[in-house]
Design an enzyme around this catalytic site. Structure first.
Site, PDB file in Angstrom:
ATOM      1  CG  ASP A  98     -24.484  28.662  -8.494  1.00 24.76           C
ATOM      2  OD1 ASP A  98     -25.634  29.117  -8.680  1.00 24.76           O
ATOM      3  OD2 ASP A  98     -23.708  29.128  -7.650  1.00 24.76           O
TER       4      ASP A  98
ATOM      5  CG  HIS B 198     -22.390  38.451  -6.786  1.00 18.07           C
ATOM      6  ND1 HIS B 198     -22.124  38.508  -5.449  1.00 18.07           N
ATOM      7  CD2 HIS B 198     -21.882  37.259  -7.220  1.00 18.07           C
ATOM      8  CE1 HIS B 198     -21.485  37.406  -5.065  1.00 18.07           C
ATOM      9  NE2 HIS B 198     -21.332  36.638  -6.132  1.00 18.07           N
TER      10      HIS B 198
ATOM     11  NE  ARG C 148     -10.537  40.359 -11.292  1.00 15.90           N
ATOM     12  CZ  ARG C 148     -11.544  39.557 -11.000  1.00 15.90           C
ATOM     13  NH1 ARG C 148     -11.334  38.436 -10.334  1.00 15.90           N
ATOM     14  NH2 ARG C 148     -12.776  39.853 -11.361  1.00 15.90           N
TER      15      ARG C 148
ATOM     16  CD  GLU D 279     -22.656  32.504  -3.795  1.00 16.85           C
ATOM     17  OE1 GLU D 279     -23.147  31.674  -4.604  1.00 16.85           O
ATOM     18  OE2 GLU D 279     -21.526  32.990  -3.932  1.00 16.85           O
TER      19      GLU D 279
ATOM     20  CD  GLU E 297     -26.938  31.123  -6.236  1.00 14.77           C
ATOM     21  OE1 GLU E 297     -27.305  30.400  -7.209  1.00 14.77           O
ATOM     22  OE2 GLU E 297     -25.798  31.070  -5.761  1.00 14.77           O
TER      23      GLU E 297
ATOM     24  CG  ASP F 110     -24.554  27.600  -4.071  1.00 15.30           C
ATOM     25  OD1 ASP F 110     -24.606  26.456  -3.596  1.00 15.30           O
ATOM     26  OD2 ASP F 110     -23.717  27.941  -4.922  1.00 15.30           O
TER      27      ASP F 110
ATOM     28  NE  ARG G 290     -18.789  34.189  -0.211  1.00 13.50           N
ATOM     29  CZ  ARG G 290     -19.402  34.179  -1.383  1.00 13.50           C
ATOM     30  NH1 ARG G 290     -18.780  33.717  -2.448  1.00 13.50           N
ATOM     31  NH2 ARG G 290     -20.650  34.604  -1.500  1.00 13.50           N
TER      32      ARG G 290
ATOM     33  CD  GLN H 110     -15.824  30.787  -3.747  1.00 13.62           C
ATOM     34  OE1 GLN H 110     -16.594  31.007  -2.813  1.00 13.62           O
ATOM     35  NE2 GLN H 110     -16.048  31.238  -4.960  1.00 13.62           N
TER      36      GLN H 110
ATOM     37  CE  LYS I 179     -19.438  29.558  -4.431  1.00  9.46           C
ATOM     38  NZ  LYS I 179     -20.379  30.640  -4.138  1.00  9.46           N
TER      39      LYS I 179
ATOM     40  CB  THR J 207     -27.082  23.951  -2.799  1.00  3.91           C
ATOM     41  OG1 THR J 207     -25.719  24.137  -3.176  1.00  3.91           O
ATOM     42  CG2 THR J 207     -27.959  24.960  -3.535  1.00  3.91           C
TER      43      THR J 207
ATOM     44  CB  THR K  80     -24.758  36.118  -5.379  1.00  2.00           C
ATOM     45  OG1 THR K  80     -24.105  35.025  -4.748  1.00  2.00           O
ATOM     46  CG2 THR K  80     -25.188  37.116  -4.325  1.00  2.00           C
TER      47      THR K  80
ATOM     48  CD  GLU L 194     -22.309  40.910  -3.442  1.00  2.00           C
ATOM     49  OE1 GLU L 194     -22.484  41.799  -4.297  1.00  2.00           O
ATOM     50  OE2 GLU L 194     -23.014  39.888  -3.351  1.00  2.00           O
TER      51      GLU L 194
END
Length: 390
Positions: A107, A114, A123, A179, A181, A213, A217, A220, A233, A237, A324, A338
């Site tokens: 992946d 994204h 951050r 996600e 994809e 996918d 969160r 993760q 993850k 999938t 994503t 998001e």
């Protein structure tokens, strides 16, 4: 008896598409078929080719691009005329399964929008993109054994979650996400120790399939440093049962957005492999997002070149995915973290304010692309419903 399959001119699955899948009519074994409109054509019966009597596409994909072109041309001829009626089945009456046996799954993280969005959330006081992001397609090795066909229920995963005290607890994921994809299916594998040149992409990759996918969160966030995604993850999938050949996407090929700084030489190709594909994310029956694949920063050819740059081999049926897909507008974000901006801005879904997935929720991802004529072609949808943790 012979029959002619009538397909409306506006169908997303007309003669310019012809995706491949693996299906089983009632009481019969799985075999390879091509979707035409809302019908499935049994290729083993119509082409008298034993390779299509298998319950997976791998043996056919291993034949390489000359054989792929030959079969596509033959199927185009078939749908323009009459076909043996016993080799045609209504899509609603057949079972579908994963179209390929997947040996390895990778992946990527190829959308700059994204990556920037997540960087801003995680951050806020630093650069949203890490220093390597514009130099290479960032990726990680996923778990091929938990790739499931569209329509398979997804059980909410359990794992360690960070708490306010800074120490973890263990339980069902509370921030379960999607996600949206695009996946790429390897047709002709490559030799161990020999990198795949970027301009070999279309000779190696057979086609594309929509991917969801699923992502936990909160699991993760606690586990991903320092080695990246793991249990957050690997639980599921989802993959569409239909693989659209690259040959059907010729009209969708476009240049990539500007890449700055210029990629290193092994990531520069002579061919354009940006793709103008529009996705739609449907949450409990309501369309909530419209991710544009045309905005992807890294191309699938660059992903494959980087995946094998160290000499890693690929095998027929291997799958790699884009990561994503997101665009610059809020409604173009291909994940719920998001869309809800980390849970701080709830999304209106029918009559509810929502952030992450609840048990019973169903998500469906669809997509269309320009065809060679006026009609657009469709990619096979991918859908899944969340079941409670066990």
């Amino acid at each position: 008896m012979r029959t002619r399959i009538e397909v409306p001119a506006e169908s997303r699955f007309g003669p310019d598409n012809l995706p491949y899948g693996v299906f089983a009519p009632a009481g019969k074994d799985f075999r390879v078929g091509v979707r035409y409109g809302d019908q499935v054509i049994d290729l083993a019966a119509t082409l008298d080719a034993p390779v299509f009597a298998a319950p997976e596409l791998n043996a056919f994909l291993a034949k390489g691009p000359d054989r792929w072109r030959e079969v596509r041309e033959r199927v185009r001829e078939l749908v323009d005329g009459e076909i043996d009626a016993d080799a045609v089945y209504p899509l609603a009456d057949v079972a579908l399964r994963l179209p390929v046996r997947i040996g390895d799954y990778v992946d990527f993280y190829a959308s700059i929008e994204h990556a920037t969005n997540l960087g801003r959330m995680f951050r806020p006081d630093g650069d949203p993109l890490l220093p390597n992001w514009r130099y290479l397609p960032v990726g990680y090795h996923g778990r091929a054994g938990t790739v499931v066909v569209s329509g398979t229920d997804v059980v909410r995963p359990r794992g360690q979650r960070r708490t306010d005290s800074g120490t973890p607890d263990f339980g069902p994921a509370l921030r379960l996400d999607i996600e949206a994809e695009l996946g790429y299916v390897i047709g002709r594998g490559s030799e161990l120790g020999v990198p795949v040149d970027i301009d070999e992409f279309a000779d190696r990759v057979f086609g594309v399939a929509l991917i969801n996918d699923w992502s936990a969160r909160d699991i993760q966030a606690w586990e991903y440093q320092p080695l990246g995604p793991f249990l957050g993850k690997s639980f599921a999938t989802s993959m569409s049962p239909w693989i659209t050949p690259l040959a059907a996407l010729e009209a969708a090929r476009i240049p990539l957005p500007d890449q700055s700084p210029a990629p290193l030489p092994y990531l520069r190709g002579a061919q354009h492999w940006g793709l103008d594909i529009d996705l739609t994310v449907v949450w409990n029956g309501q369309s909530v997002a419209y991710p544009p694949y045309a905005r992807m920063y890294w191309s699938p050819a660059q992903m494959l070149a980087h995946l094998t740059a160290n000499g890693a081999s690929t095998r027929t049926g291997d799958l790699y995915a884009s990561g994503t897909i997101s665009g610059p507008a809020s409604y173009e974000r291909g994940s719920f973290i998001e869309l809800s901006w980390g849970g701080s801005q709830p999304v209106r879904v029918n009559d509810q304010e929502r952030t992450f997935l609840e048990d019973g929720d169903e998500v469906t991802i669809t997509a269309t692309a320009p065809g060679p004529r006026s009609a657009r072609i469709g990619l096979g949808e991918v859908t899944g419903r969340i079941r409670p943790a066990r």
